[in-house]
Design a protein around this motif. Sequence first.
Motif, PDB file in Angstrom:
ATOM      1  N   GLN A  77      54.604  99.167  77.988  1.00 51.83           N
ATOM      2  CA  GLN A  77      53.279  99.301  77.600  1.00 51.83           C
ATOM      3  C   GLN A  77      53.470  97.020  77.216  1.00 51.83           C
ATOM      4  O   GLN A  77      52.576  96.522  76.420  1.00 51.83           O
ATOM      5  N   HIS A  78      54.710  96.510  78.302  1.00 52.74           N
ATOM      6  CA  HIS A  78      55.402  95.524  77.684  1.00 52.74           C
ATOM      7  C   HIS A  78      55.747  94.895  76.478  1.00 52.74           C
ATOM      8  O   HIS A  78      54.793  93.832  75.536  1.00 52.74           O
ATOM      9  N   TYR A  79      55.725  96.358  75.118  1.00 57.71           N
ATOM     10  CA  TYR A  79      55.947  96.145  74.133  1.00 57.71           C
ATOM     11  C   TYR A  79      57.419  94.249  73.814  1.00 57.71           C
ATOM     12  O   TYR A  79      57.244  94.231  73.255  1.00 57.71           O
ATOM     13  N   GLY A  80      57.993  94.792  74.887  1.00 55.66           N
ATOM     14  CA  GLY A  80      59.354  93.604  74.805  1.00 55.66           C
ATOM     15  C   GLY A  80      60.483  94.063  73.152  1.00 55.66           C
ATOM     16  O   GLY A  80      61.011  93.716  73.648  1.00 55.66           O
ATOM     17  N   GLN A  81      60.613  95.026  73.251  1.00 58.23           N
ATOM     18  CA  GLN A  81      61.526  95.690  71.839  1.00 58.23           C
ATOM     19  C   GLN A  81      62.886  95.502  73.269  1.00 58.23           C
ATOM     20  O   GLN A  81      63.939  95.108  71.846  1.00 58.23           O
ATOM     21  N   CYS A  82      63.309  96.528  73.742  1.00 62.15           N
ATOM     22  CA  CYS A  82      63.924  95.896  74.832  1.00 62.15           C
ATOM     23  C   CYS A  82      64.923  94.454  74.497  1.00 62.15           C
ATOM     24  O   CYS A  82      65.916  94.408  75.195  1.00 62.15           O
ATOM     25  N   VAL A  83      64.119  93.625  74.866  1.00 64.64           N
ATOM     26  CA  VAL A  83      64.200  92.228  74.615  1.00 64.64           C
ATOM     27  C   VAL A  83      65.174  92.176  73.512  1.00 64.64           C
ATOM     28  O   VAL A  83      66.200  91.289  73.514  1.00 64.64           O
ATOM     29  N   PHE A  84      65.146  92.242  72.780  1.00 65.77           N
ATOM     30  CA  PHE A  84      65.970  91.819  71.049  1.00 65.77           C
ATOM     31  C   PHE A  84      67.322  92.192  71.466  1.00 65.77           C
ATOM     32  O   PHE A  84      68.738  92.212  71.027  1.00 65.77           O
ATOM     33  N   ALA A  99      68.269  93.108  74.258  1.00 67.04           N
ATOM     34  CA  ALA A  99      69.484  93.564  75.339  1.00 67.04           C
ATOM     35  C   ALA A  99      68.931  92.012  76.676  1.00 67.04           C
ATOM     36  O   ALA A  99      68.008  92.206  77.238  1.00 67.04           O
ATOM     37  N   PRO A 100      69.042  91.136  75.487  1.00 69.90           N
ATOM     38  CA  PRO A 100      68.464  90.119  75.689  1.00 69.90           C
ATOM     39  C   PRO A 100      68.872  89.257  77.465  1.00 69.90           C
ATOM     40  O   PRO A 100      68.102  88.533  78.005  1.00 69.90           O
ATOM     41  N   ASN A 101      70.180  89.760  77.617  1.00 72.82           N
ATOM     42  CA  ASN A 101      70.282  88.712  79.115  1.00 72.82           C
ATOM     43  C   ASN A 101      70.051  89.793  80.233  1.00 72.82           C
ATOM     44  O   ASN A 101      70.160  89.071  81.485  1.00 72.82           O
ATOM     45  N   LEU A 102      69.404  91.236  80.298  1.00 73.08           N
ATOM     46  CA  LEU A 102      68.480  92.079  80.405  1.00 73.08           C
ATOM     47  C   LEU A 102      67.888  92.003  81.090  1.00 73.08           C
ATOM     48  O   LEU A 102      66.646  92.048  81.935  1.00 73.08           O
ATOM     49  N   PHE A 103      66.385  92.142  80.200  1.00 75.21           N
ATOM     50  CA  PHE A 103      65.208  91.853  79.590  1.00 75.21           C
ATOM     51  C   PHE A 103      64.320  90.626  78.871  1.00 75.21           C
ATOM     52  O   PHE A 103      64.818  90.048  78.305  1.00 75.21           O
ATOM     53  N   ALA A 104      62.855  90.061  79.744  1.00 78.05           N
ATOM     54  CA  ALA A 104      62.607  89.121  79.317  1.00 78.05           C
ATOM     55  C   ALA A 104      61.043  89.915  79.133  1.00 78.05           C
ATOM     56  O   ALA A 104      60.541  90.500  80.114  1.00 78.05           O
ATOM     57  N   LEU A 105      60.253  89.139  78.745  1.00 76.88           N
ATOM     58  CA  LEU A 105      58.874  89.073  78.850  1.00 76.88           C
ATOM     59  C   LEU A 105      58.443  87.853  79.519  1.00 76.88           C
ATOM     60  O   LEU A 105      58.639  86.418  79.274  1.00 76.88           O
ATOM     61  N   ASN A 106      58.312  88.034  80.502  1.00 76.92           N
ATOM     62  CA  ASN A 106      57.325  87.096  81.296  1.00 76.92           C
ATOM     63  C   ASN A 106      55.919  85.807  80.758  1.00 76.92           C
ATOM     64  O   ASN A 106      55.479  86.862  79.305  1.00 76.92           O
ATOM     65  N   ALA A 107      55.498  84.581  81.141  1.00 81.03           N
ATOM     66  CA  ALA A 107      54.682  84.014  80.873  1.00 81.03           C
ATOM     67  C   ALA A 107      53.148  84.561  80.675  1.00 81.03           C
ATOM     68  O   ALA A 107      52.598  84.386  79.771  1.00 81.03           O
ATOM     69  N   ASP A 108      53.670  86.020  81.261  1.00 80.91           N
ATOM     70  CA  ASP A 108      51.979  86.708  81.578  1.00 80.91           C
ATOM     71  C   ASP A 108      51.834  87.738  80.350  1.00 80.91           C
ATOM     72  O   ASP A 108      51.403  88.839  80.109  1.00 80.91           O
ATOM     73  N   ASP A 109      53.167  88.014  79.216  1.00 79.84           N
ATOM     74  CA  ASP A 109      53.663  88.995  78.600  1.00 79.84           C
ATOM     75  C   ASP A 109      53.935  90.664  78.921  1.00 79.84           C
ATOM     76  O   ASP A 109      53.709  91.764  78.968  1.00 79.84           O
ATOM     77  N   LYS A 110      54.438  89.878  80.940  1.00 81.51           N
ATOM     78  CA  LYS A 110      55.191  91.546  81.498  1.00 81.51           C
ATOM     79  C   LYS A 110      56.775  91.178  81.184  1.00 81.51           C
ATOM     80  O   LYS A 110      56.877  90.315  81.303  1.00 81.51           O
ATOM     81  N   LEU A 111      56.441  92.928  81.595  1.00 78.22           N
ATOM     82  CA  LEU A 111      58.547  92.266  81.416  1.00 78.22           C
ATOM     83  C   LEU A 111      58.674  92.159  82.802  1.00 78.22           C
ATOM     84  O   LEU A 111      58.585  92.960  83.907  1.00 78.22           O
ATOM     85  N   GLU A 112      59.847  91.573  82.318  1.00 80.57           N
ATOM     86  CA  GLU A 112      60.700  91.336  83.620  1.00 80.57           C
ATOM     87  C   GLU A 112      62.448  91.850  83.013  1.00 80.57           C
ATOM     88  O   GLU A 112      63.016  91.992  82.597  1.00 80.57           O
ATOM     89  N   TYR A 113      62.791  92.753  84.144  1.00 83.39           N
ATOM     90  CA  TYR A 113      64.549  92.897  83.790  1.00 83.39           C
ATOM     91  C   TYR A 113      65.214  93.056  84.688  1.00 83.39           C
ATOM     92  O   TYR A 113      64.668  93.016  86.541  1.00 83.39           O
ATOM     93  N   HIS A 114      67.011  93.028  84.766  1.00 77.88           N
ATOM     94  CA  HIS A 114      67.732  92.874  86.373  1.00 77.88           C
ATOM     95  C   HIS A 114      68.274  94.753  86.382  1.00 77.88           C
ATOM     96  O   HIS A 114      68.026  95.325  84.563  1.00 77.88           O
ATOM     97  N   ALA A 115      67.906  94.862  87.485  1.00 83.13           N
ATOM     98  CA  ALA A 115      67.762  96.821  87.521  1.00 83.13           C
ATOM     99  C   ALA A 115      69.668  96.962  87.854  1.00 83.13           C
ATOM    100  O   ALA A 115      69.572  98.044  87.498  1.00 83.13           O
ATOM    101  N   GLU A 116      70.962  95.806  87.749  1.00 79.11           N
ATOM    102  CA  GLU A 116      71.563  96.218  87.667  1.00 79.11           C
ATOM    103  C   GLU A 116      71.998  95.666  86.116  1.00 79.11           C
ATOM    104  O   GLU A 116      72.287  94.478  86.369  1.00 79.11           O
ATOM    105  N   ALA A 117      73.830  96.005  85.401  1.00 82.93           N
ATOM    106  CA  ALA A 117      74.335  95.330  84.824  1.00 82.93           C
ATOM    107  C   ALA A 117      75.511  95.402  84.627  1.00 82.93           C
ATOM    108  O   ALA A 117      76.004  96.964  85.068  1.00 82.93           O
ATOM    109  N   ASP A 118      76.567  95.189  83.856  1.00 84.58           N
ATOM    110  CA  ASP A 118      78.364  95.014  83.707  1.00 84.58           C
ATOM    111  C   ASP A 118      77.545  96.137  82.889  1.00 84.58           C
ATOM    112  O   ASP A 118      77.466  95.879  82.053  1.00 84.58           O
ATOM    113  N   GLU A 119      79.578  96.790  82.764  1.00 87.45           N
ATOM    114  CA  GLU A 119      79.271  98.112  82.440  1.00 87.45           C
ATOM    115  C   GLU A 119      79.512  97.420  80.761  1.00 87.45           C
ATOM    116  O   GLU A 119      79.064  98.324  79.749  1.00 87.45           O
ATOM    117  N   SER A 120      80.153  96.133  80.294  1.00 85.53           N
ATOM    118  CA  SER A 120      80.208  95.657  79.356  1.00 85.53           C
ATOM    119  C   SER A 120      78.603  95.619  78.499  1.00 85.53           C
ATOM    120  O   SER A 120      78.794  94.788  76.808  1.00 85.53           O
TER     121      SER A 120
END
Lengths: 63, 402
Positions: free
Chosen positions: A12-19, A21-42
């Motif tokens: 629902q694009h609430y954006g809690q994930c952005v807080f 893991a800010p390197n991996l999740f973001a809300l774009n200008a239309d309030d829609k979620l964008e994310y990286h499908a792969e991340a480093d183990e760290s």
Amino acid sequence: MIKIEVNMDACQHYGQCVFEAPNLFALNADDKLEYHAEADESERDNVESAVDVCPMQAIRIVE
Amino acid sequence: MSAGRPVLIVGGSMGGLRTAEALRRSGYTGPVTVIGAELHAPYNRPPLSKDVLSAGVTHEAVAFPARAATADVEWILGSQAVTADLDNRSVSTDDGREYPWSALVIATGLRARRLPFPPIAGRHTVRTLDDAMALRQELSPGTRVVVVGSGFIGCEVGATARKLGCEVTIVSPSAEPMVRPLGGMLAAELRRRHERHGVEFRLGRSVSELLGDSRFEGVLLDNGETVEGDVLVEAIGSECNTGWLADASLDLEDGVLADTALRAVPRNGTARDDVYVVGDIARFPNLMFDEVPRRVEHWNIPTDTGKRAGAVLGAWLANDGSFADIAAKEFAPMPAFWSNQFDVSLQAYGLPGLAGDEDIRILRGELCGDVAVGYYRERRLVGVVGLGFKTELLPFRQEIAG
């Protein structure tokens, strides 16, 4: 590598994930979620936190 | 410390789960036992009033993912704690078993409050997955649903039932739906949006009588009006599951009193390093607002308090000198909640309920469209609620955090 999957039907694009893991999740200008499908183990703790805080429980780590 | 005894977590829902995970994250490798009253492994409750009713999803769809780090946690499900002995560090359950512990985590949460009428068929609540699945069986197009209570659960159930084609009437003693957490302005707007979708309200009214001998047939209101119905949903709030702690000399005034490290504070006033309180029943001070201990029934609280309690308890169990520093860390979790009702997507930060009606104003947008509403206490922003808006709320979230 960690593989991340977001169920975009559930998201629902609430954006809690952005807080958490800010390197991996973001809300774009239309309030829609964008994310990286792969991340480093760290980033595992951050991704797990992002999974935890999603009210729709739409984020999944694919093991 | 009692060597070999497990950490005992009483309560098998989100708060208990997050505490177990945080304990493992802290490095604690000893035994952990969780006792849960429900037969289901921990699951997410918000979908109960929405997807579980509308799409009939299963436990699998709402269950929290199991993690490798907590694979060795022992889960005793379908068992209820009945007494706690803090002196001898033991808990007993309704199946006659005794559970000695090295540390206790109180995570028994809430149960739905019920109307004071005899049990008849057709009465429902929505607190557990089994509750929601039972209600779903009764909802079909044309079913007349009477919802008593106009908080978030009542309004979400009403909206979901309406979308399923049911006739919905919401009865509540409040002047507006969701008025306590949201204030009069936004509450009135949400009522108008519900009404546009055909939900009927009987506000300022209470239920005097249930109609029907063996099966629910309607309610008699305090003004003499009858509202006929096929199904009754009782959404009149909740009660704390603290009965098993009655003899434990804890402060049970409203939930269980805890300090900012989530350590239980007994009536004699000294916090216990071996007893913690998490989730909906934890009454703790949130220094983001003030030093007043409060229970907060927002979705993020079991996770935030579970993580905090797990980290503090982990440090105490490690006995490596880190405990005092970790327990003294500031704990000021940002309360956050969400709701979906018809096409309304509501998102909130902070404690809007702290503001009086005169201290509520529109920050962005318009009440009839996408809107952000600010809640002030002594001229400080303490809450923000958005309808539609998401990223627009973030600067206000920042301002609330201070």
